[in-house]
Write a protein that holds these residues in place. Sequence first.
Motif, PDB file in Angstrom:
ATOM      1  N   ASP A  11      22.665  -1.831 -18.604  1.00 59.83           N
ATOM      2  CA  ASP A  11      23.522  -1.522 -17.357  1.00 59.83           C
ATOM      3  C   ASP A  11      22.545  -0.788 -16.522  1.00 59.83           C
ATOM      4  O   ASP A  11      23.001   0.008 -15.506  1.00 59.83           O
ATOM      5  CB  ASP A  11      24.629  -0.647 -17.634  1.00 59.83           C
ATOM      6  N   ARG A  12      21.688  -1.405 -16.102  1.00 61.37           N
ATOM      7  CA  ARG A  12      20.641  -0.727 -14.890  1.00 61.37           C
ATOM      8  C   ARG A  12      20.413  -1.788 -14.020  1.00 61.37           C
ATOM      9  O   ARG A  12      20.258  -2.935 -13.930  1.00 61.37           O
ATOM     10  CB  ARG A  12      19.390  -0.428 -15.791  1.00 61.37           C
ATOM     11  N   LEU A  13      20.098  -1.055 -12.461  1.00 62.01           N
ATOM     12  CA  LEU A  13      19.884  -1.976 -11.500  1.00 62.01           C
ATOM     13  C   LEU A  13      18.479  -1.374 -11.035  1.00 62.01           C
ATOM     14  O   LEU A  13      18.380  -0.389 -10.802  1.00 62.01           O
ATOM     15  CB  LEU A  13      20.789  -1.993 -10.482  1.00 62.01           C
ATOM     16  N   LEU A  14      17.380  -2.454 -10.920  1.00 63.67           N
ATOM     17  CA  LEU A  14      16.444  -2.147 -10.369  1.00 63.67           C
ATOM     18  C   LEU A  14      16.419  -2.709  -8.945  1.00 63.67           C
ATOM     19  O   LEU A  14      16.741  -4.022  -8.901  1.00 63.67           O
ATOM     20  CB  LEU A  14      15.246  -2.601 -11.245  1.00 63.67           C
ATOM     21  N   PHE A  15      15.509  -2.048  -8.073  1.00 67.10           N
ATOM     22  CA  PHE A  15      15.673  -2.670  -6.630  1.00 67.10           C
ATOM     23  C   PHE A  15      14.534  -2.059  -5.846  1.00 67.10           C
ATOM     24  O   PHE A  15      14.009  -0.852  -6.407  1.00 67.10           O
ATOM     25  CB  PHE A  15      16.868  -2.894  -5.694  1.00 67.10           C
ATOM     26  N   VAL A  16      14.115  -2.392  -4.800  1.00 61.06           N
ATOM     27  CA  VAL A  16      12.789  -1.884  -3.985  1.00 61.06           C
ATOM     28  C   VAL A  16      13.068  -1.232  -2.753  1.00 61.06           C
ATOM     29  O   VAL A  16      14.231  -2.000  -1.963  1.00 61.06           O
ATOM     30  CB  VAL A  16      11.702  -2.865  -4.128  1.00 61.06           C
ATOM     31  N   ASP A  17      12.349  -0.275  -2.114  1.00 57.08           N
ATOM     32  CA  ASP A  17      12.205  -0.140  -0.645  1.00 57.08           C
ATOM     33  C   ASP A  17      10.826  -0.792  -0.477  1.00 57.08           C
ATOM     34  O   ASP A  17       9.807   0.084  -0.552  1.00 57.08           O
ATOM     35  CB  ASP A  17      12.398   1.345  -0.665  1.00 57.08           C
ATOM     36  N   LEU A  18      10.745  -1.899  -0.011  1.00 62.16           N
ATOM     37  CA  LEU A  18       9.565  -2.759   0.108  1.00 62.16           C
ATOM     38  C   LEU A  18       8.496  -2.088   0.980  1.00 62.16           C
ATOM     39  O   LEU A  18       7.430  -2.001   0.178  1.00 62.16           O
ATOM     40  CB  LEU A  18       9.961  -4.057   0.746  1.00 62.16           C
ATOM     41  N   LYS A  19       8.717  -1.799   2.184  1.00 57.19           N
ATOM     42  CA  LYS A  19       7.732  -0.956   2.778  1.00 57.19           C
ATOM     43  C   LYS A  19       7.266   0.428   2.580  1.00 57.19           C
ATOM     44  O   LYS A  19       6.217   0.662   2.894  1.00 57.19           O
ATOM     45  CB  LYS A  19       7.761  -1.159   4.262  1.00 57.19           C
ATOM     46  N   ARG A  20       8.015   1.029   2.026  1.00 60.55           N
ATOM     47  CA  ARG A  20       7.960   2.353   1.420  1.00 60.55           C
ATOM     48  C   ARG A  20       7.205   2.343   0.059  1.00 60.55           C
ATOM     49  O   ARG A  20       7.003   3.381  -0.539  1.00 60.55           O
ATOM     50  CB  ARG A  20       9.131   3.160   1.409  1.00 60.55           C
ATOM     51  N   CYS A  21       7.070   1.275  -0.606  1.00 60.67           N
ATOM     52  CA  CYS A  21       6.518   1.019  -1.901  1.00 60.67           C
ATOM     53  C   CYS A  21       7.070   1.670  -2.974  1.00 60.67           C
ATOM     54  O   CYS A  21       6.321   2.122  -3.882  1.00 60.67           O
ATOM     55  CB  CYS A  21       4.830   1.525  -1.725  1.00 60.67           C
ATOM     56  N   ILE A  22       8.463   1.700  -2.927  1.00 59.43           N
ATOM     57  CA  ILE A  22       9.093   2.574  -3.880  1.00 59.43           C
ATOM     58  C   ILE A  22       9.896   1.463  -4.782  1.00 59.43           C
ATOM     59  O   ILE A  22      10.574   0.468  -4.249  1.00 59.43           O
ATOM     60  CB  ILE A  22      10.169   3.463  -3.284  1.00 59.43           C
TER      61      ILE A  22
END
Length: 292
Positions: free
Chosen positions: A27-38
């Motif tokens: 029950d986990r969502l992974l996602f990115v903050d692309l240009k902040r490298c997170i």
Amino acid sequence: MKSYTAQCVLPLAAELGEGPLYLPGQDRLLFVDLKRCILHAWDAGVHEHRSWLLPDYICWLVPRRDGDGFMAGLRDSVVRLWLEPELRVETVVRVVDGAAGQRLNDAKIDPSGRLWLGSMHNTDYRQKVGKLFRLDPDQSLRVADEGYHICNGPTFAPDGSALYHSDSFLDVTYRYPLAADGSLGPRETWRRYTDGGSPDGMQADSEGCIWISTWGGKRVCRFSPEGELLAEVQLPTSHPASLAFGGEDLRTLYITTAREGLSAEQLAQEPLAGALFSARIDVPGLPANAFG
């Protein structure tokens, strides 16, 4: 037309929220903050958030069939990525020339376990340097199509017979016949967008309809396989960027958004720009396909 209401899940203020991946067993969502490298993780059941700092842009991540970490896109390369017991990155293949200003942008796995990924110029979107690549489970890389400005998507018909892919700069989504061996048929224009907003991240649901984030349009739209608008999720911020189906029944639509490109005045008017949102929808989505 059906209309849904979005709720703020996590007020992150991401610069460029992208690449959401739902892990049903956790029950986990992974996602990115692309240009902040997170890389972010939202554990919905316990309402906990954590994050990891990557050594470069992180554009997306997708599961592996063997369950041994993930495949992920950094600025110019596809890598293997492990989060536990600690963050570890191993380069698989360099795809584009980062020093020349190119980067990866979006990717998905087809029902046969092949990875499809797009590229673009990082700053000059007029340049038609974007390509659509295919990475097979044996890690061989091929150029499937080229001449794109901003590659976004892709997604696939549930039976794997078609690939949908957008050039956001041109406000158009294409459809390709997809053969069993991974070859593409002729590119055809599936839909042009003239009513505000450019096509960004997309996903097909269990009925074969296509959900598309409309960058600049403050909404996520559901289209029939023929391109007819069937439903929408309105958002309080201009730039919904990508989406994923989640929840035990795959009827929770998670939506990532971005602050990138908004003026100071717009940001003052849109305090939730860059937040993670969700909406409950009627038709279940599909689980994410895995590489391998």
